[in-house]
Design a protein around this motif. Structure first.
Motif, PDB file in Angstrom:
ATOM      1  N   ARG A 122       0.836  -1.220   0.000  1.00 10.23           N
ATOM      2  CA  ARG A 122       0.000   0.000   0.000  1.00 10.23           C
ATOM      3  C   ARG A 122       0.861   1.256   0.000  1.00 10.23           C
ATOM      4  O   ARG A 122       0.516   2.260  -0.605  1.00 10.23           O
ATOM      5  N   ASP A 123       1.999   1.189   0.734  1.00 12.64           N
ATOM      6  CA  ASP A 123       2.888   2.344   0.846  1.00 12.64           C
ATOM      7  C   ASP A 123       3.809   2.501  -0.354  1.00 12.64           C
ATOM      8  O   ASP A 123       4.564   3.455  -0.428  1.00 12.64           O
ATOM      9  N   GLY A 124       3.766   1.529  -1.286  1.00  9.98           N
ATOM     10  CA  GLY A 124       4.604   1.612  -2.486  1.00  9.98           C
ATOM     11  C   GLY A 124       6.020   1.126  -2.270  1.00  9.98           C
ATOM     12  O   GLY A 124       6.894   1.370  -3.091  1.00  9.98           O
ATOM     13  N   MET A 125       6.252   0.416  -1.179  1.00  6.36           N
ATOM     14  CA  MET A 125       7.587  -0.118  -0.909  1.00  6.36           C
ATOM     15  C   MET A 125       7.786  -1.402  -1.717  1.00  6.36           C
ATOM     16  O   MET A 125       6.848  -2.177  -1.885  1.00  6.36           O
ATOM     17  N   PRO A 126       8.994  -1.660  -2.192  1.00  5.10           N
ATOM     18  CA  PRO A 126       9.239  -2.893  -2.951  1.00  5.10           C
ATOM     19  C   PRO A 126       9.111  -4.118  -2.051  1.00  5.10           C
ATOM     20  O   PRO A 126       9.381  -4.053  -0.866  1.00  5.10           O
ATOM     21  N   TYR A 127       8.706  -5.216  -2.648  1.00  4.03           N
ATOM     22  CA  TYR A 127       8.540  -6.471  -1.911  1.00  4.03           C
ATOM     23  C   TYR A 127       9.891  -7.039  -1.559  1.00  4.03           C
ATOM     24  O   TYR A 127      10.803  -7.047  -2.360  1.00  4.03           O
ATOM     25  N   SER A 128      10.014  -7.497  -0.313  1.00  7.34           N
ATOM     26  CA  SER A 128      11.248  -8.182   0.094  1.00  7.34           C
ATOM     27  C   SER A 128      10.890  -9.274   1.076  1.00  7.34           C
ATOM     28  O   SER A 128      10.017  -9.109   1.914  1.00  7.34           O
TER      29      SER A 128
END
Length: 100
Positions: free
Chosen positions: A92-98
């Motif tokens: 939702r926050d636009g952070m890349p998946y890790s």
């Protein structure tokens, strides 16, 4: 759980459940064959569920627009649910998946 990131991409984060869903083809012989193939899995399913509750890790699958981009193992129902929330919030926050 399905979320949309700021770029409008749909992400799905979920636990992987053992799917044993027989279907009907309309042909009695074929349906019986399918049933006989699926029956052992249906009988083993309660033991699989018991194992999950006894500590076998849950697999969390993350998909981007229907395409799987990550899997991770998390032990415990509550911890896996918290990890799903964590991944969904980062999407939702636009952070890349890790994977962590």
């Amino acid at each position: 759980m399905t979320v949309t990131d700021p770029d409008g991409v749909r992400w799905t984060v979920r636990r992987w459940w053992w799917k044993t869903i027989p279907w009907e083809t309309g042909f009695a012989t074929l349906d019986m064959l399918i049933f006989l193939i699926v029956l052992p899995f249906m009988l083993l399913w309660p033991f699989w569920l018991l194992a999950k509750w006894c500590g076998v890790p849950w697999t969390i699958i993350t998909a981007r627009d229907g395409e799987e981009v990550g899997r991770e193992q998390v032990t415990g129902w509550k911890r896996s649910g918290a990890r799903i929330e964590e991944i969904a919030q980062s999407m939702r926050d636009g952070m890349p998946y890790s994977v962590s």
